[in-house]
Design an enzyme around this catalytic site. Structure first.
Site, mmCIF file in Angstrom:
data_model
loop_
_atom_site.group_PDB
_atom_site.id
_atom_site.type_symbol
_atom_site.label_atom_id
_atom_site.label_comp_id
_atom_site.label_asym_id
_atom_site.label_seq_id
_atom_site.Cartn_x
_atom_site.Cartn_y
_atom_site.Cartn_z
ATOM 1 N N ARG A 1 1.114 -1.133 0.404
ATOM 2 C CA ARG A 1 -0.483 0.596 0.768
ATOM 3 C C ARG A 1 1.090 1.049 0.412
ATOM 4 N NH1 ARG A 1 -3.218 -2.075 5.870
ATOM 5 N NH2 ARG A 1 -0.836 -1.635 5.645
ATOM 6 N N TYR B 1 -5.477 -14.480 14.567
ATOM 7 C CA TYR B 1 -4.420 -14.005 14.057
ATOM 8 C C TYR B 1 -3.881 -15.939 13.537
ATOM 9 C CZ TYR B 1 0.379 -14.119 11.982
ATOM 10 O OH TYR B 1 1.593 -14.024 11.333
HETATM 11 P P1 NDP Z 1 5.493 -6.896 8.329
HETATM 12 O O1 NDP Z 1 4.715 -5.274 8.905
HETATM 13 O O2 NDP Z 1 7.233 -6.004 8.384
HETATM 14 O O3 NDP Z 1 5.640 -6.367 6.695
HETATM 15 C C1 NDP Z 1 4.271 -6.513 6.029
HETATM 16 C C2 NDP Z 1 3.855 -6.076 4.857
HETATM 17 O O4 NDP Z 1 2.582 -6.823 3.881
HETATM 18 C C3 NDP Z 1 4.536 -4.612 4.619
HETATM 19 O O5 NDP Z 1 4.784 -4.643 2.965
HETATM 20 C C4 NDP Z 1 2.280 -4.669 3.976
HETATM 21 O O6 NDP Z 1 2.784 -3.446 3.229
HETATM 22 C C5 NDP Z 1 2.171 -5.601 3.764
HETATM 23 N N1 NDP Z 1 0.561 -5.165 4.029
HETATM 24 C C6 NDP Z 1 -0.320 -5.909 4.943
HETATM 25 N N2 NDP Z 1 -1.376 -5.605 4.947
HETATM 26 C C7 NDP Z 1 -1.658 -5.346 3.731
HETATM 27 C C8 NDP Z 1 -3.025 -4.912 2.535
HETATM 28 N N3 NDP Z 1 -4.375 -4.556 3.374
HETATM 29 N N4 NDP Z 1 -2.448 -5.015 1.669
HETATM 30 C C9 NDP Z 1 -0.928 -4.844 1.340
HETATM 31 N N5 NDP Z 1 0.075 -4.867 1.903
HETATM 32 C C10 NDP Z 1 -0.586 -5.110 2.889
HETATM 33 O O7 NDP Z 1 5.622 -7.945 8.926
HETATM 34 P P2 NDP Z 1 6.369 -9.112 8.335
HETATM 35 O O8 NDP Z 1 7.049 -9.220 7.223
HETATM 36 O O9 NDP Z 1 6.965 -9.456 9.620
HETATM 37 O O10 NDP Z 1 4.860 -9.999 7.471
HETATM 38 C C11 NDP Z 1 4.662 -11.044 6.198
HETATM 39 C C12 NDP Z 1 4.073 -12.096 6.347
HETATM 40 O O11 NDP Z 1 4.655 -12.713 7.387
HETATM 41 C C13 NDP Z 1 2.860 -11.973 7.162
HETATM 42 O O12 NDP Z 1 2.047 -12.189 6.487
HETATM 43 C C14 NDP Z 1 2.526 -12.244 8.941
HETATM 44 O O13 NDP Z 1 1.881 -12.762 9.202
HETATM 45 C C15 NDP Z 1 3.512 -13.073 8.539
HETATM 46 N N6 NDP Z 1 4.698 -13.493 9.558
HETATM 47 C C16 NDP Z 1 5.979 -13.250 10.132
HETATM 48 C C17 NDP Z 1 6.441 -13.408 11.742
HETATM 49 C C18 NDP Z 1 7.115 -12.019 12.184
HETATM 50 O O14 NDP Z 1 7.293 -12.954 13.099
HETATM 51 N N7 NDP Z 1 7.345 -11.466 11.558
HETATM 52 C C19 NDP Z 1 6.216 -14.672 11.221
HETATM 53 C C20 NDP Z 1 5.030 -15.884 10.877
HETATM 54 C C21 NDP Z 1 5.013 -14.991 9.328
HETATM 55 P P3 NDP Z 1 2.330 -2.085 3.353
HETATM 56 O O15 NDP Z 1 2.446 -1.399 5.009
HETATM 57 O O16 NDP Z 1 3.048 -1.088 1.960
HETATM 58 O O17 NDP Z 1 0.697 -2.136 2.794
HETATM 59 C C1 8X3 Z 2 3.865 -14.774 13.595
HETATM 60 C C2 8X3 Z 2 5.224 -15.741 14.118
HETATM 61 O O1 8X3 Z 2 4.429 -16.759 16.730
HETATM 62 O O2 8X3 Z 2 4.431 -14.508 16.449
HETATM 63 O O3 8X3 Z 2 3.367 -15.430 12.155
HETATM 64 O O4 8X3 Z 2 2.639 -15.419 15.458
HETATM 65 S S1 8X3 Z 2 3.727 -15.542 15.857
#
Ligand code: NDP
Ligand code: 8X3
Length: 268
Positions: free
Chosen positions: A51, A169
């Site tokens: 976004r 979540y």
């Molecule tokens: P960040 O918050 O660093 O990144 C999230 C990304 O998702 C951003 O680029 C954001 O971009 C985008 N995003 C969120 N909502 C929207 C939307 N409605 N439309 C388009 N883009 C969106 O978090 P992570 O990199 O950690 O998360 C990425 C993925 O990894 C997620 O699915 C998360 O659930 C998953 N994950 C994360 C873990 C962790 O410990 N960090 C562990 C396991 C899974 P923008 O704001 O530009 O839209």
């Molecule tokens: C993100 C990892 O364990 O914080 O999916 O939910 S945890």
């Protein structure tokens, strides 16, 4: 000399053939940004979405300066009409997407299920489940026509078992696992591969978002452990996308070393 020219031609052809068009959702931060940088380093062409238009521009410039071809599309994965318009109007040379990285997602809140915020629930369900489904529905038909493609869904260890206060979540990530398994069955008669990546604790903007900008609380999540990085997860994504064609990396659980599960984390 002729032999040398033949050798060069063969290798250039091999390189062109290996070069993929990769679309990454949520490429502006964390795991998505790690994937953008790692797929770029692998020689792929990138469609980066998110976004935050300004961040997309900055990342485009960073990667183009290193020779990567980049197209950016700013849209919210919850906005199905806009997502459809963006994908249907892709320039011809960008239409044949080889790899879809369904990464955009978030957690909001960490409260008992009986005290959760309705709006937070809607946002997580609309982004993590419905947004991922929208992108899959828009892009996979083209892959089926070409009989070539790879969908990499970013699930989570949270989808394997609920942890306290993770309720909605965790349920969305459990849905990502089921949708990945379902899609894998539905494309089993094709060359298309489906991978569900299940990271554990990755230090990104994730916890800042989860705690609505409370950076102090967010920092505590990663205190006393050596957390994973977006690049660690991206390495696995690039590996899965470049495995030999007959190999389908169906699911990968990637934990931090001092992490036993979604809820067992040993801090020093
Ligand atoms: P960040 O918050 O660093 O990144 C999230 C990304 O998702 C951003 O680029 C954001 O971009 C985008 N995003 C969120 N909502 C929207 C939307 N409605 N439309 C388009 N883009 C969106 O978090 P992570 O990199 O950690 O998360 C990425 C993925 O990894 C997620 O699915 C998360 O659930 C998953 N994950 C994360 C873990 C962790 O410990 N960090 C562990 C396991 C899974 P923008 O704001 O530009 O839209
Ligand atoms: C993100 C990892 O364990 O914080 O999916 O939910 S945890």
């Amino acid at each position: 000399m002729q032999q040398f020219l033949y050798f060069c031609k063969q290798n250039i052809e091999l390189f062109i053939c290996m070069n993929k068009t990769v679309l990454i959702t949520g490429a502006t931060s964390g795991i998505g940004l790690g994937c953008a940088r790692k797929f770029a380093a692998n020689g792929d062409r990138l469609i980066l979405t998110g976004r935050n238009e300004q961040r997309l521009e900055e990342i485009r410039k960073e990667l183009e300066a290193k020779g990567t071809k980049v197209l950016t599309l700013a849209f919210d994965v919850r906005d199905r009409a806009k997502a459809t318009e963006c994908i249907e109007n892709l320039p011809k040379e960008w239409k044949d997407i080889d790899v879809l990285v369904n990464n955009a997602g978030l957690a909001l809140g960490l409260e008992p299920e009986y005290q959760g915020d309705f709006e937070d629930w809607e946002t997580m369900i609309d982004t993590n489940i419905k947004g991922l489904l929208t992108m899959t529905r828009l892009i996979v038909p083209g892959m089926m026509e070409r009989n070539r493609g790879h969908i990499i869904n970013v699930g989570s260890v949270a989808g394997d078992a609920a942890y306290a206060n993770g309720n909605v979540y965790c349920a969305t990530k459990s849905a990502v696992k089921t949708l990945s398994d379902g899609l894998r069955l539905d494309v089993a008669d094709s060359n298309i591969r489906v991978t569900n990546l299940k990271p554990g604790l990755v230090e990104t903007n994730f916890s800042n978002v989860r705690f609505h900008g409370d950076t102090e609380r967010a920092a505590k999540v990663y205190k006393g452990i050596d957390p994973l990085t977006g690049d660690d997860i991206a390495d696995v994504a690039v590996y899965a996308a470049n495995a030999p064609e007959h190999v389908q990396i169906a699911e990968v659980l990637i934990l931090a070393t001092y992490q036993g599960s979604g809820s067992v984390i040993v801090r020093k």
